[in-house]
Structures are given as structure tokens and as C-alpha cells.
Design a protein around this motif. Structure first.
Motif, PDB file in Angstrom:
ATOM      1  N   GLU A 130       4.552  -3.109   5.309  1.00  0.00           N
ATOM      2  CA  GLU A 130       4.213  -1.987   4.432  1.00  0.00           C
ATOM      3  C   GLU A 130       2.806  -2.136   3.848  1.00  0.00           C
ATOM      4  O   GLU A 130       2.052  -1.158   3.795  1.00  0.00           O
ATOM      5  CB  GLU A 130       5.223  -1.866   3.290  1.00  0.00           C
ATOM      6  N   ASP A 131       2.465  -3.347   3.441  1.00  0.00           N
ATOM      7  CA  ASP A 131       1.129  -3.583   2.889  1.00  0.00           C
ATOM      8  C   ASP A 131       0.051  -3.329   3.942  1.00  0.00           C
ATOM      9  O   ASP A 131      -0.993  -2.737   3.641  1.00  0.00           O
ATOM     10  CB  ASP A 131       1.007  -5.007   2.338  1.00  0.00           C
ATOM     11  N   THR A 132       0.297  -3.766   5.166  1.00  0.00           N
ATOM     12  CA  THR A 132      -0.660  -3.545   6.253  1.00  0.00           C
ATOM     13  C   THR A 132      -0.834  -2.057   6.526  1.00  0.00           C
ATOM     14  O   THR A 132      -1.969  -1.573   6.674  1.00  0.00           O
ATOM     15  CB  THR A 132      -0.182  -4.261   7.535  1.00  0.00           C
ATOM     16  N   ILE A 133       0.256  -1.329   6.577  1.00  0.00           N
ATOM     17  CA  ILE A 133       0.194   0.118   6.807  1.00  0.00           C
ATOM     18  C   ILE A 133      -0.525   0.810   5.659  1.00  0.00           C
ATOM     19  O   ILE A 133      -1.379   1.688   5.875  1.00  0.00           O
ATOM     20  CB  ILE A 133       1.608   0.696   7.002  1.00  0.00           C
ATOM     21  N   ASN A 134      -0.227   0.443   4.419  1.00  0.00           N
ATOM     22  CA  ASN A 134      -0.880   1.049   3.256  1.00  0.00           C
ATOM     23  C   ASN A 134      -2.386   0.776   3.246  1.00  0.00           C
ATOM     24  O   ASN A 134      -3.177   1.655   2.893  1.00  0.00           O
ATOM     25  CB  ASN A 134      -0.238   0.575   1.956  1.00  0.00           C
ATOM     26  N   LYS A 135      -2.800  -0.448   3.623  1.00  0.00           N
ATOM     27  CA  LYS A 135      -4.224  -0.755   3.693  1.00  0.00           C
ATOM     28  C   LYS A 135      -4.909   0.107   4.752  1.00  0.00           C
ATOM     29  O   LYS A 135      -6.009   0.618   4.523  1.00  0.00           O
ATOM     30  CB  LYS A 135      -4.433  -2.240   4.009  1.00  0.00           C
ATOM     31  N   ALA A 136      -4.262   0.263   5.910  1.00  0.00           N
ATOM     32  CA  ALA A 136      -4.838   1.090   6.972  1.00  0.00           C
ATOM     33  C   ALA A 136      -4.945   2.547   6.525  1.00  0.00           C
ATOM     34  O   ALA A 136      -5.961   3.208   6.782  1.00  0.00           O
ATOM     35  CB  ALA A 136      -3.994   0.985   8.244  1.00  0.00           C
ATOM     36  N   LEU A 137      -3.929   3.054   5.847  1.00  0.00           N
ATOM     37  CA  LEU A 137      -3.977   4.433   5.348  1.00  0.00           C
ATOM     38  C   LEU A 137      -5.074   4.607   4.296  1.00  0.00           C
ATOM     39  O   LEU A 137      -5.753   5.634   4.256  1.00  0.00           O
ATOM     40  CB  LEU A 137      -2.623   4.838   4.764  1.00  0.00           C
ATOM     41  N   LYS A 138      -5.248   3.597   3.450  1.00  0.00           N
ATOM     42  CA  LYS A 138      -6.280   3.673   2.424  1.00  0.00           C
ATOM     43  C   LYS A 138      -7.667   3.701   3.052  1.00  0.00           C
ATOM     44  O   LYS A 138      -8.553   4.447   2.612  1.00  0.00           O
ATOM     45  CB  LYS A 138      -6.150   2.496   1.456  1.00  0.00           C
ATOM     46  N   ILE A 139      -7.864   2.926   4.094  1.00  0.00           N
ATOM     47  CA  ILE A 139      -9.146   2.925   4.800  1.00  0.00           C
ATOM     48  C   ILE A 139      -9.421   4.296   5.422  1.00  0.00           C
ATOM     49  O   ILE A 139     -10.534   4.809   5.330  1.00  0.00           O
ATOM     50  CB  ILE A 139      -9.187   1.815   5.874  1.00  0.00           C
ATOM     51  N   ILE A 140      -8.384   4.875   6.000  1.00  0.00           N
ATOM     52  CA  ILE A 140      -8.526   6.216   6.607  1.00  0.00           C
ATOM     53  C   ILE A 140      -8.849   7.249   5.536  1.00  0.00           C
ATOM     54  O   ILE A 140      -9.716   8.108   5.723  1.00  0.00           O
ATOM     55  CB  ILE A 140      -7.257   6.603   7.384  1.00  0.00           C
ATOM     56  N   GLN A 141      -8.179   7.173   4.393  1.00  0.00           N
ATOM     57  CA  GLN A 141      -8.428   8.123   3.303  1.00  0.00           C
ATOM     58  C   GLN A 141      -9.833   7.961   2.735  1.00  0.00           C
ATOM     59  O   GLN A 141     -10.489   8.939   2.387  1.00  0.00           O
ATOM     60  CB  GLN A 141      -7.407   7.942   2.182  1.00  0.00           C
ATOM     61  N   ASP A 142     -10.311   6.720   2.635  1.00  0.00           N
ATOM     62  CA  ASP A 142     -11.653   6.480   2.109  1.00  0.00           C
ATOM     63  C   ASP A 142     -12.721   7.069   3.020  1.00  0.00           C
ATOM     64  O   ASP A 142     -13.744   7.549   2.556  1.00  0.00           O
ATOM     65  CB  ASP A 142     -11.891   4.983   1.900  1.00  0.00           C
ATOM     66  N   LYS A 143     -12.497   7.029   4.329  1.00  0.00           N
ATOM     67  CA  LYS A 143     -13.462   7.560   5.285  1.00  0.00           C
ATOM     68  C   LYS A 143     -13.531   9.080   5.215  1.00  0.00           C
ATOM     69  O   LYS A 143     -14.563   9.683   5.488  1.00  0.00           O
ATOM     70  CB  LYS A 143     -13.113   7.128   6.700  1.00  0.00           C
ATOM     71  N   GLU A 144     -12.428   9.723   4.861  1.00  0.00           N
ATOM     72  CA  GLU A 144     -12.403  11.178   4.784  1.00  0.00           C
ATOM     73  C   GLU A 144     -13.024  11.599   3.497  1.00  0.00           C
ATOM     74  O   GLU A 144     -13.667  12.500   3.253  1.00  0.00           O
ATOM     75  CB  GLU A 144     -10.971  11.712   4.881  1.00  0.00           C
TER      76      GLU A 144
END
Length: 144
Positions: A130-144
Motif C-alpha cells: 500500500e505504501d509503495t502504491i501510494n508513493k507512486a500515486l503521489k508522484i503521478i499527482q505531483d507531475k500533473e
């Protein structure tokens, strides 16, 4: 795919814990009775992964807990515990892991410890995913 991953992870965790439990049991027998040799039937090493696989399957009972209240989850965990205890007892009887009540009690105690260890390790693995998925989602959101 998540269910298959969970079954395989639990199978390996349970098998490892069963081998460690068997080793600890034999060490205790060695020091308490002075037996210097360890003998087991040829099929016992095959029964461990088989039992671990069968024990990992009922976890699907606990897999879908979304929308359940706390009482329903507790009931499912208790049913899961006793369902697996029945599986372990049946496998123990079938594969001659015990022949006396005391031996069965040792198996039941080891089972309870393994049950707790598997819960802790499974929780940790799920939390890490879950932490790995949340970090990946946060990176994607930051790029947008």
C-alpha cells in the motif's frame, strides 16, 4: 491476481513457520529426553507445503471485508482460525503428526503461534504494498 499472490505468500510463510516449529519441537525433545537422532517418515516433508497450501486457501474468507462492521470481521477471523485449526488437525491425523493428546496439544499451540506470525507478516507485506502504491500515486499527482 491479488488473491493468488496472497495464497502464494501465505503458503511460503506457513511452510517456513512449520519447519521452524518442527525444528524447535525437535530441539526441545532432544534436550528434554536426550534423544540424539531425528527420524521422520519420507512423506512428512511433502505434507508441510501441502498443508500450507490448503491452509492458505480459506484466507479468501477474509479477503473481502469491505463494508463489514467490526463485529462481522471478528466473527470471520474466529471462523477462519477454527477452520484452519480443523485443517491442521485433519492433516495431522491423516499424516500421523501426532498419536497422543499431548502431541496434539503441542501441534495446536504451534499452530496458534504460526497463525499469529502469518497475520503479522501478511499485514506488514500488505502495508508495504500500500505504501509503495501510494508513493507512486503521489508522484503521478505531483507531475500533473
Amino acid at each position: 491476481m491479488k488473491s493468488i499472490k496472497m495464497v502464494v505468500n501465505e503458503m511460503f510463510i506457513i511452510s517456513t513457520c512449520m519447519m521452524i516449529g518442527l525444528g524447535i519441537q525437535e530441539v526441545l525433545i532432544h534436550f528434554s529426553s536426550g534423544m540424539s537422532t531425528f527420524e521422520m517418515p519420507w512423506y512428512i516433508p511433502l505434507t508441510i507445503p501441502f498443508t500450507a497450501f490448503v491452509c492458505s486457501l480459506p484466507s479468501a474468507l477474509l479477503n473481502e471485508c469491505d463494508g463489514l462492521n467490526k463485529k462481522q470481521i471478528v466473527v470471520r477471523v474466529i471462523l477462519h482460525y477454527f477452520c484452519l485449526l480443523f485443517v491442521v488437525t485433519s492433516c495431522g491425523y491423516m499424516f500421523h503428526w501426532y498419536s497422543q493428546v499431548l502431541e496434539y496439544l503441542v501441534i495446536a499451540c504451534v499452530y496458534t503461534i504460526i497463525y499469529g506470525v502469518v497475520w503479522l507478516i501478511s499485514w506488514w507485506l500488505n502495508k508495504r504494498d500500500e505504501d509503495t502504491i501510494n508513493k507512486a500515486l503521489k508522484i503521478i499527482q505531483d507531475k500533473e
